[in-house]
Design an enzyme around this catalytic site. Structure first.
Site, short mmCIF file in Angstrom:
data_model
loop_
_atom_site.label_atom_id
_atom_site.label_comp_id
_atom_site.label_asym_id
_atom_site.label_seq_id
_atom_site.Cartn_x
_atom_site.Cartn_y
_atom_site.Cartn_z
N TYR A 1 0.84 -1.20 0.00
CA TYR A 1 0.00 0.00 0.00
C TYR A 1 0.87 1.24 0.00
CZ TYR A 1 -3.56 3.38 1.43
OH TYR A 1 -4.41 4.46 1.48
N ASP B 1 9.42 4.03 0.30
CA ASP B 1 8.25 4.61 0.95
C ASP B 1 8.41 4.40 2.45
OD1 ASP B 1 5.86 5.40 1.98
OD2 ASP B 1 4.60 4.37 0.50
N LYS C 1 2.76 10.78 8.06
CA LYS C 1 2.39 10.30 9.41
C LYS C 1 3.16 10.99 10.55
CE LYS C 1 0.36 6.30 7.50
NZ LYS C 1 -0.97 5.78 7.65
#
Ligand SMILES: Cc1ncc(COP(=O)(O)O)c(C=O)c1O
Length: 438
Positions: A144, A245, A272
């Site tokens: 993801y 990522d 985040k």
């Protein structure tokens, strides 16, 4: 017990159904028969609007590494709010946070802020295309990376669509154009031979390889060092960029996953934790790659705006959050993460339920199988495993532990040793319940 003692959440959901599609504005927080609505959070605890309290083991999908309402973050954000929340001018705050990030990430000289991890990944892929002049990207099956069309290809293929050792690119969302699929090469995670051969095969057309060193949805197993090294080497060989990522994995250590693995990507995407609880994302990397964003000599190769990009509230809260994350904090996160994994694994052995907790640092994922989990396919749940996972999650929730429905836990610094014991005890009792299902 959920859903019986959640009347106010039930009522709110009924209200939400009228003005929000399916009552929802964020697929990941949906649950049946209705989601639990949050009222407040403090430290590692969250309270819902019916007054039920939980130890929060999701922390807004890994972003709240300091838990809820940390005094230093409240202070940083409110101080800035009083000065103004967003301007059509840059502020010093973006330089401060960029400097902190460049000082921590070995491969990073420059940073560009966005409002989400999705946007960071999108801009990193576009940067790779702009830099190399090539159209295709490669990404790992089941990983993801947010909602950009290219990044979400082959996020959740079912076994019937797996194909052989060279995964087929499969649309995640309805309406994904065929040419998006044609421009995404799906590679298997942790399979050096297959991944390298696919990357070489498409070499001249590949702008980049995008990889999460510990992809949550693909099982949360750490990448083999040899796998990341092979991707580093083959991308150099074919002249493509390697993108890590680290939207989640930056919470694994002071220098991120790249520091732990000792590998320097060309670009890194962040999000985040770097926003201190506010919306954020960032693309970061070496100066030569980041130059595609540079507007100082006219229209850049890759123009990028963003009304709220680098807004000073996020920047100030993010800086405060990152400053609190020193080596002592990471040691503590490692310690509690290991304690929870060990405690849950002991409970698996005791109950005889097949499965285990995997992960690193403050992140863990619970699998209900004894298979060797190496990638998306080996982590893929069969019907019996899915049933155990659903039962486990419900049992955990009813013991006041809030974890992601698919078994992810992200721990936070305010958790005390007593909280860690509470989590382990609740998980062990939940596994007893699962064992009783037979
Ligand atoms: C690895 C990874 N990349 C990108 C994203 C997208 O970030 P955001 O939700 O901020 O758009 C996520 C979100 O969970 C993620 O886990």
């Amino acid at each position: 017990m959920y859903p019986d003692n959640h009347q106010q959440s039930r009522d709110l959901y009924q209200r939400a159904l009228k003005s929000l599609p399916g009552g929802n504005t964020r697929t990941t927080v949906f649950m049946k028969p209705f989601p639990i609505y949050a009222a407040s959070g403090a430290g590692c605890r969250v309270r819902d609007i019916d007054g039920n309290e939980y130890i929060d083991c999701i922390n807004n999908f890994t972003s709240l590494i300091h838990g809820h309402a940390h005094p230093a973050l409240i202070e940083a954000a409110t101080k800035q709010l009083a000065l103004g929340s967003a301007f059509a001018m840059p502020t010093e705050s973006e330089i401060d946070l960029a400097e902190l990030l460049t000082s921590r990430l070995p491969s990073v000289e420059q940073v560009r802020f966005t409002n989400s991890g999705t946007e960071a990944v999108m801009m990193a892929l576009k940067a790779a295309r702009a830099y190399t002049g090539r159209p295709k990207i490669a990404k790992c099956e089941g990983a993801y990376h947010g909602s950009y069309d290219y990044a979400e290809v082959s996020l959740d293929p079912t076994p019937s669509a797996w194909g052989g050792n060279a995964p087929v690119s499969v649309a995640y969302a309805k309406g994904t154009p065929e040419n998006v699929l044609a421009d995404v090469i799906t590679i298997p995670f942790n399979d050096v031979e297959a991944a390298v051969s696919l990357v070489r095969e498409h070499g001249p057309e590949l702008a980049c390889v995008l990889v999460d060193p510990m992809p949550n949805r693909a099982g949360l197993v750490p990448a083999d060092k040899a796998y990341l090294e092979a991707l580093r080497q083959v991308t150099h060989e074919i002249g493509a960029m390697l993108i890590f990522d680290e939207v989640i994995t930056f919470r694994l250590g002071y220098h991120g996953a790249q520091g732990l693995w000792g590998i320097d990507p060309d670009l890194t995407t962040l999000g985040k934790i770097i926003g201190g609880g506010f919306p954020v994302g960032a693309i970061a990397g070496g100066k030569q790659f980041m130059s595609v964003f540079d507007p100082s000599s006219g229209k850049p190769a890759l123009p990028h705006g963003g009304t709220f990009s680098a807004n000073p509230v996020t920047m100030r809260a993010g800086l405060a959050a990152m400053k609190l994350l020193d080596s002592v904090a990471f040691a503590r996160l490692d310690k509690i993460g290991q304690a929870v994994r060990d405690g849950i694994n002991a409970a698996f052995r005791k109950t005889g339920v097949p499965g285990r907790a995997v992960g690193l640092g403050s992140l863990l994922k619970i699998h209900f199988t004894d298979r060797d989990i190496r990638d998306y396919r080996s982590a893929y749940l069969n019907a019996a495993e899915a049933k155990r996972q659903t039962a486990f999650n419900a049992a955990l929730l009813n013991r006041g532990i809030f974890a992601a429905s698919y078994g992810l836990m992200a721990l936070s610094l305010p958790m005390t040793d007593a909280d860690v014991d509470t989590i382990i005890t609740a998980a062990a009792a939940s596994l007893e319940e699962v064992a009783a299902l037979g």
